[in-house]
Write a protein that holds these residues in place. Structure first.
Motif, PDB file in Angstrom:
ATOM      1  N   ARG A  76      55.973 101.500  31.958  1.00 47.21           N
ATOM      2  CA  ARG A  76      55.283 100.506  31.111  1.00 47.21           C
ATOM      3  C   ARG A  76      55.777 100.609  29.667  1.00 47.21           C
ATOM      4  NH1 ARG A  76      51.499 103.656  33.573  1.00 47.21           N
ATOM      5  NH2 ARG A  76      50.458 102.811  35.438  1.00 47.21           N
ATOM      6  N   GLU A  77      56.996 101.054  29.494  1.00 55.19           N
ATOM      7  CA  GLU A  77      57.517 101.332  28.150  1.00 55.19           C
ATOM      8  C   GLU A  77      57.415 100.137  27.213  1.00 55.19           C
ATOM      9  OE1 GLU A  77      59.498 104.315  30.867  1.00 55.19           O
ATOM     10  OE2 GLU A  77      59.084 102.146  30.909  1.00 55.19           O
ATOM     11  N   PHE A  78      57.740  98.967  27.715  1.00 52.81           N
ATOM     12  CA  PHE A  78      57.743  97.785  26.849  1.00 52.81           C
ATOM     13  C   PHE A  78      56.348  97.459  26.336  1.00 52.81           C
ATOM     14  CE2 PHE A  78      57.141  93.192  26.300  1.00 52.81           C
ATOM     15  CZ  PHE A  78      58.080  92.925  25.312  1.00 52.81           C
ATOM     16  N   ILE A  79      55.405  97.278  27.222  1.00 53.16           N
ATOM     17  CA  ILE A  79      54.074  96.840  26.788  1.00 53.16           C
ATOM     18  C   ILE A  79      53.324  97.940  26.047  1.00 53.16           C
ATOM     19  CG2 ILE A  79      52.838  97.451  28.919  1.00 53.16           C
ATOM     20  CD1 ILE A  79      52.422  94.238  26.759  1.00 53.16           C
ATOM     21  N   VAL A 135      57.823 102.473  14.007  1.00 53.43           N
ATOM     22  CA  VAL A 135      58.608 103.708  13.860  1.00 53.43           C
ATOM     23  C   VAL A 135      57.860 104.918  14.436  1.00 53.43           C
ATOM     24  CG1 VAL A 135      59.676 105.310  12.238  1.00 53.43           C
ATOM     25  CG2 VAL A 135      59.959 102.852  11.902  1.00 53.43           C
ATOM     26  N   PRO A 136      56.594 105.164  14.032  1.00 56.38           N
ATOM     27  CA  PRO A 136      55.853 106.264  14.658  1.00 56.38           C
ATOM     28  C   PRO A 136      55.690 106.087  16.166  1.00 56.38           C
ATOM     29  CG  PRO A 136      54.766 105.572  12.647  1.00 56.38           C
ATOM     30  CD  PRO A 136      55.832 104.557  12.927  1.00 56.38           C
ATOM     31  N   ALA A 137      55.499 104.850  16.609  1.00 58.43           N
ATOM     32  CA  ALA A 137      55.361 104.593  18.050  1.00 58.43           C
ATOM     33  C   ALA A 137      56.624 105.023  18.787  1.00 58.43           C
ATOM     34  CB  ALA A 137      55.083 103.110  18.297  1.00 58.43           C
ATOM     35  N   THR A 138      57.775 104.752  18.194  1.00 59.42           N
ATOM     36  CA  THR A 138      59.056 105.150  18.794  1.00 59.42           C
ATOM     37  C   THR A 138      59.150 106.663  18.935  1.00 59.42           C
ATOM     38  OG1 THR A 138      60.140 103.245  17.774  1.00 59.42           O
ATOM     39  CG2 THR A 138      61.559 105.026  18.563  1.00 59.42           C
ATOM     40  N   LEU A 139      58.846 107.356  17.852  1.00 57.05           N
ATOM     41  CA  LEU A 139      58.962 108.815  17.849  1.00 57.05           C
ATOM     42  C   LEU A 139      57.971 109.463  18.803  1.00 57.05           C
ATOM     43  CD1 LEU A 139      59.425 109.343  14.004  1.00 57.05           C
ATOM     44  CD2 LEU A 139      61.194 109.281  15.764  1.00 57.05           C
ATOM     45  N   MET A 140      56.772 108.890  18.918  1.00 55.66           N
ATOM     46  CA  MET A 140      55.745 109.472  19.785  1.00 55.66           C
ATOM     47  C   MET A 140      56.018 109.204  21.256  1.00 55.66           C
ATOM     48  SD  MET A 140      52.198 108.815  17.668  1.00 55.66           S
ATOM     49  CE  MET A 140      51.247 109.641  18.938  1.00 55.66           C
ATOM     50  N   LEU A 141      56.559 108.026  21.580  1.00 54.62           N
ATOM     51  CA  LEU A 141      56.713 107.637  22.985  1.00 54.62           C
ATOM     52  C   LEU A 141      58.067 108.029  23.579  1.00 54.62           C
ATOM     53  CD1 LEU A 141      55.127 104.048  22.811  1.00 54.62           C
ATOM     54  CD2 LEU A 141      54.061 106.143  23.693  1.00 54.62           C
ATOM     55  N   SER A 142      59.061 108.242  22.716  1.00 54.82           N
ATOM     56  CA  SER A 142      60.415 108.489  23.223  1.00 54.82           C
ATOM     57  C   SER A 142      60.502 109.733  24.103  1.00 54.82           C
ATOM     58  CB  SER A 142      61.412 108.605  22.064  1.00 54.82           C
ATOM     59  OG  SER A 142      61.071 109.671  21.207  1.00 54.82           O
ATOM     60  N   GLU A 178      60.704 106.996  30.407  1.00 52.36           N
ATOM     61  CA  GLU A 178      61.843 107.139  31.313  1.00 52.36           C
ATOM     62  C   GLU A 178      62.906 106.087  30.998  1.00 52.36           C
ATOM     63  OE1 GLU A 178      60.762 107.106  35.387  1.00 52.36           O
ATOM     64  OE2 GLU A 178      59.588 108.969  35.281  1.00 52.36           O
ATOM     65  N   ASN A 179      62.462 104.877  30.682  1.00 49.80           N
ATOM     66  CA  ASN A 179      63.378 103.785  30.410  1.00 49.80           C
ATOM     67  C   ASN A 179      63.433 103.544  28.897  1.00 49.80           C
ATOM     68  OD1 ASN A 179      64.803 101.354  30.197  1.00 49.80           O
ATOM     69  ND2 ASN A 179      63.966 100.560  32.118  1.00 49.80           N
ATOM     70  N   LEU A 180      64.372 104.193  28.229  1.00 50.38           N
ATOM     71  CA  LEU A 180      64.469 104.092  26.772  1.00 50.38           C
ATOM     72  C   LEU A 180      64.959 102.721  26.320  1.00 50.38           C
ATOM     73  CD1 LEU A 180      65.873 107.617  25.842  1.00 50.38           C
ATOM     74  CD2 LEU A 180      63.545 106.762  25.546  1.00 50.38           C
ATOM     75  N   GLN A 181      65.640 102.008  27.198  1.00 52.05           N
ATOM     76  CA  GLN A 181      66.083 100.648  26.853  1.00 52.05           C
ATOM     77  C   GLN A 181      64.878  99.725  26.718  1.00 52.05           C
ATOM     78  OE1 GLN A 181      69.732  99.061  28.675  1.00 52.05           O
ATOM     79  NE2 GLN A 181      68.573  97.223  29.215  1.00 52.05           N
ATOM     80  N   GLU A 182      63.912  99.872  27.613  1.00 49.19           N
ATOM     81  CA  GLU A 182      62.673  99.087  27.527  1.00 49.19           C
ATOM     82  C   GLU A 182      61.876  99.474  26.280  1.00 49.19           C
ATOM     83  OE1 GLU A 182      60.832  96.696  30.037  1.00 49.19           O
ATOM     84  OE2 GLU A 182      62.957  96.310  29.703  1.00 49.19           O
ATOM     85  N   LEU A 183      61.915 100.756  25.957  1.00 59.26           N
ATOM     86  CA  LEU A 183      61.233 101.223  24.749  1.00 59.26           C
ATOM     87  C   LEU A 183      61.886 100.611  23.516  1.00 59.26           C
ATOM     88  CD1 LEU A 183      59.113 103.139  23.476  1.00 59.26           C
ATOM     89  CD2 LEU A 183      60.894 104.890  23.399  1.00 59.26           C
ATOM     90  N   LEU A 184      63.206 100.548  23.507  1.00 61.22           N
ATOM     91  CA  LEU A 184      63.950  99.958  22.389  1.00 61.22           C
ATOM     92  C   LEU A 184      63.540  98.503  22.170  1.00 61.22           C
ATOM     93  CD1 LEU A 184      66.330  99.934  20.327  1.00 61.22           C
ATOM     94  CD2 LEU A 184      67.821  99.305  22.248  1.00 61.22           C
ATOM     95  N   ILE A 185      63.492  97.740  23.242  1.00 59.94           N
ATOM     96  CA  ILE A 185      63.100  96.333  23.132  1.00 59.94           C
ATOM     97  C   ILE A 185      61.639  96.221  22.704  1.00 59.94           C
ATOM     98  CG2 ILE A 185      62.818  94.162  24.397  1.00 59.94           C
ATOM     99  CD1 ILE A 185      65.080  95.174  26.275  1.00 59.94           C
TER     100      ILE A 185
END
Length: 375
Positions: A282-285, A297-304, A308-315
């Protein structure tokens, strides 16, 4: 005293270090702490901040903007120039710097053109443009630079991943220009609104331009990041030590705080399993929602550390910059500039900002799920 005041005025920095210190009670400091910190991302981010400050100090971006505005004859063209300067500029100089540079510029220009009625829509769309344009490149914003390093993606993979969303952003912004009032009215950019063209040193501009290329080579992994950082430090120290002091060290400290927190949490099995369970698949939502409350920015650092799918996290974190006023901390820059001169209209600004951002975010979420379903 000024340092303490700056720290107190930066809530994200305070939260990052409160979380970091609390996590130290769960995992006592040891030699593994050093492995938490992504020195490459921090080094490149620092180098880019210094170089961009040097270019900004020589009014490079204002001169580019001034040149483009000189071509505008109609309100539509003027607004397009002001908005798309942020869109394309953020791809190279980050969303923060694009807004710091071009929002005050827009206020000055629209005042001199007697088009203050366009201030709110133009500044809101400048903010959206900066947040969305910055998604196109690894150096567009801090979360991209970090995830580009973590994922190990090539530059073509990164741009290929983000390009459909960048194109969508440009189309949506162009459509919004059609909705602006008096778009066919003629305008005349006053000389008072122009930056003095002779300001700045050509030699310094050339040197900073060369340093920017060196920074890009480090981003592309052609040269080691520490060589890039050393070259920038030595050269800028010799030209103007004050530029070295203008880098956003609060942001770098924020990164370190979150690195410590996420590193410690990842070593607590129960918490790690819970966060991984919530985030995985559920990385995207999850990143979009998290960004609305703590910024992207904090969301990125906390969730990375749990995705599992960092590409979805990036988007997701890039789309998550849309929405609330704090979804992207860069949005607060525009808000502060506007309210400094038009405090009585801040309620109207927030309403317009929120409505426009929610519409853009809804379109992005819909398009992403359609693309995912078709893929």
């Amino acid at each position: 005293m000024n340092l303490i005041k700056k720290i107190k005025s930066d809530p994200v920095l305070c939260i990052a270090w409160i979380l970091a210190i609390c996590s130290m009670f769960l995992v006592k400091p040891d030699k593994e702490y050093a492995g938490y910190i992504d020195f490459r991302s921090l080094g490149i981010l620092w180098g880019l901040m210094v170089v961009i400050q040097g270019l900004k100090d020589n009014a490079v971006f204002e001169k580019v903007g001034n040149f483009l505005l000189g071509k505008a004859k109609l309100s539509f063209q003027l607004c397009a120039a002001l908005i798309f300067m942020c869109f394309f500029g953020s791809m190279l100089i980050t969303n923060d710097v694009a807004l710091i540079t071009f929002v005050p510029f827009a206020v000055l220009v629209l005042k001199n053109c007697n088009r203050e009625d366009l201030l709110i829509p133009v500044i809101v769309f400048q903010t959206i443009a900066a947040n969305l344009g910055s998604m196109a490149t690894p150096i567009g914003n801090p979360q991209n630079l970090y995830l580009y390093g973590v994922t190990g993606m090539s530059i073509t993979q990164f741009i290929g991943t983000m390009m459909p969303y960048t194109l969508l952003s440009g189309i949506l912004l162009a459509f919004c220009l059609l909705l602006l009032p008096g778009k066919r009215d003629k305008v005349s950019v006053s000389q008072e609104a122009e930056v003095v063209q002779k300001f700045g040193s050509r030699i310094q501009i050339a040197v900073y331009g060369a340093l920017f290329v060196i920074a890009l080579l480090a981003v592309l992994r052609i040269i080691p990041w520490y060589i890039m950082a050393a070259i920038i430090f030595v050269v800028v120290l010799g030209m103007n030590i004050n530029i070295l002091l203008r880098a956003d060290y609060m942001l770098l400290l924020t990164f370190i705080g979150f690195f410590i927190f996420t590193g410690n949490i990842a070593r607590v099995a129960v918490v790690k399993d819970f966060l991984s369970g919530v985030t995985s698949g559920r990385e995207f939502i999850v990143s979009v929602v998290a960004s609305q409350f703590i910024s992207n920015v904090p969301a990125t650092l906390m969730l990375s550390g749990f995705a599992e799918n960092l590409q979805e996290l990036l988007i997701g974190v890039n789309a998550g910059g849309l929405g609330t006023l704090i979804a992207s901390m860069a949005s607060l820059i525009s808000f502060k500039f506007f309210t400094a001169s038009y405090k009585e209209s801040q309620g109207k600004y927030i309403l317009y900002f929120t409505l426009a951002n929610v519409i853009f975010l809804a379109v992005f979420i819909a398009v992403h799920f359609i693309v995912t379903a078709l893929g």
